[in-house]
Design an enzyme around this catalytic site. Structure first.
Site, short mmCIF file in Angstrom:
data_model
loop_
_atom_site.label_atom_id
_atom_site.label_comp_id
_atom_site.label_asym_id
_atom_site.label_seq_id
_atom_site.Cartn_x
_atom_site.Cartn_y
_atom_site.Cartn_z
N ARG A 106 7.23 59.62 -80.78
CA ARG A 106 5.99 59.78 -81.53
C ARG A 106 5.68 58.48 -82.28
NH1 ARG A 106 8.32 64.32 -85.64
NH2 ARG A 106 9.29 65.01 -83.71
N ASP A 151 3.56 57.24 -85.88
CA ASP A 151 3.01 57.82 -87.11
C ASP A 151 1.50 57.64 -87.22
OD1 ASP A 151 5.33 58.84 -88.13
OD2 ASP A 151 5.83 57.05 -89.29
N TYR A 164 8.17 46.64 -80.38
CA TYR A 164 7.16 46.86 -81.42
C TYR A 164 6.72 45.50 -81.97
CZ TYR A 164 7.74 51.93 -82.09
OH TYR A 164 7.72 53.30 -81.95
N ARG A 223 8.69 49.15 -89.97
CA ARG A 223 7.89 49.01 -91.18
C ARG A 223 8.73 48.65 -92.40
NH1 ARG A 223 4.45 54.43 -91.18
NH2 ARG A 223 4.03 53.68 -93.29
#
Lengths: 240, 240
Positions: free
Chosen positions: B45, B47, B105, B192
């Protein structure tokens, strides 16, 4: 002042009754800050959907906000699709339109099979393969001083369409094609009609040399269609 | 299928009652096209607010639409912020999450005085000057196999937080800083939190070598804040 805006949700730069325009957003904020009724004058209007990285406008004010604080003060009050980049005090005879010497426009094409999602509001997606060498050759013909009537909207009310293009280049960046032009001025829809014609040439529907014939013909019907506003960006306006 | 989406207006990838999610948009279109009730399974998933250029998902179907027509058929029905890039028939034992070997990422920071308006939904604007050399040094400590508990949300329910980072680099592009990491997996909020810590290091609030101490400490409270989702992009998922 130098201003950047995302034209997607604007009906162009110039104030109009009812529609959302960049000018009205800026004047609203300036009036709050200066407590004067401000009218701004831009280097030129941009059409609905056209973007800007470096539009320039001027206005007269008696307010005492230091110029280096003006941009931040305005940006906190402007919507997220308009941003002041620079503020400068100018001599009284400066005029954003009359004093402008050169303008640079860029038209961005996304020539990938599928468009890049993250630039979907800033590039025209052309899914058919475009021959970049043919487009480069065609683009070279517009450099110099020409009558651009063939590349001007028939709605133009200007007395003549002679303009000087100092530089015109095609920049390749992966699937993206940027067409960038610097000139002493541009007629109504000029960059979009040149781009629409270049796309036909890149697609093989016209020959690169046709660009010259179209230019010489001084007839709008000879050129290609007006490319959509989505890919057009006013990059810079320069002064003495 | 490989899918790109702009996370700005989504409450994340995974289906949720009430909120707009990528999964529900895709399943809605697949159900129309296949006339079957389809459930998709993604590589993981993402966010709310996180973007993807190359998310991967799989589903089972008996429908006979040729795989090379599937992407176009779906894209004409999907909203403008979701786009299928590729469709491929896979062996029955393929699973988008279980079969994934590597993920990449990218976190994008806009370190200009004013943010670039045209990337405002895809980059985190950090107006204070960031020292890129310090950030590069700090980033080098995370390459390899480590327990990333310090860089994992305390809401994680995973049995352990050991992951292997194969590559981590800082890419400079004018005022923009891209932090790109490839690993065998990422814990909850890992990219993050690493980015939030790197920003503190670039800003001089922490030393580059602190990165190593934070990693070794296995304590979330040692690391910096969780950077906002806006700058995060799932770039790629790779399989055998």
């Amino acid at each position: 002042m130098k201003v950047s805006y995302d034209g997607t949700k604007f009906s162009g730069f110039q104030a109009q009754p009812k529609d959302r325009t960049v000018q009205v957003e800026i004047e609203r904020v300036l009036t709050i800050l200066t407590k004067e009724e401000i009218t701004i004058h831009a280097s030129g209007r941009t059409d609905a959907g056209v973007h800007a990285r470096g539009q320039v406008f001027h206005f007269l004010t008696n307010c005492t906000i230091p110029t280096d604080r003006f941009a931040i003060a305005m940006n906190t009050r402007l919507p997220e699709d308009v941003m002041i980049l620079e503020a400068k005090e100018m001599p009284l005879d400066f005029h954003a339109r009359h004093s402008a010497k050169r303008k640079t426009y860029r038209y961005c094409i996304d020539n990938g099979k599928f468009p890049d999602l993250f630039g979907r509001h800033y590039r025209l997606h052309v899914p058919v393969p475009l021959n970049r060498e043919r487009m480069k050759q065609a683009l070279s013909y517009i450099v110099g001083t020409h009558d651009f009537t063939s590349f001007t909207s028939t709605r133009s009310v200007k007395p003549h369409h002679v303009r000087t293009i100092y530089d015109a280049k095609l920049i390749e960046a992966g699937p993206f094609i940027h067409i960038e032009m610097t000139g002493n001025g541009f007629t109504y829809n000029m960059v979009r009609i040149i781009t629409g014609t270049l796309i036909k040439i890149g697609h093989g529907k016209l020959k690169p040399e046709d660009m010259r014939l179209i230019l010489d013909g001084c007839d709008r019907s000879l050129a290609g269609p007006t490319a959509l506003p989505i890919g057009l960006m006013l990059m810079d306006v320069s002064y003495e």
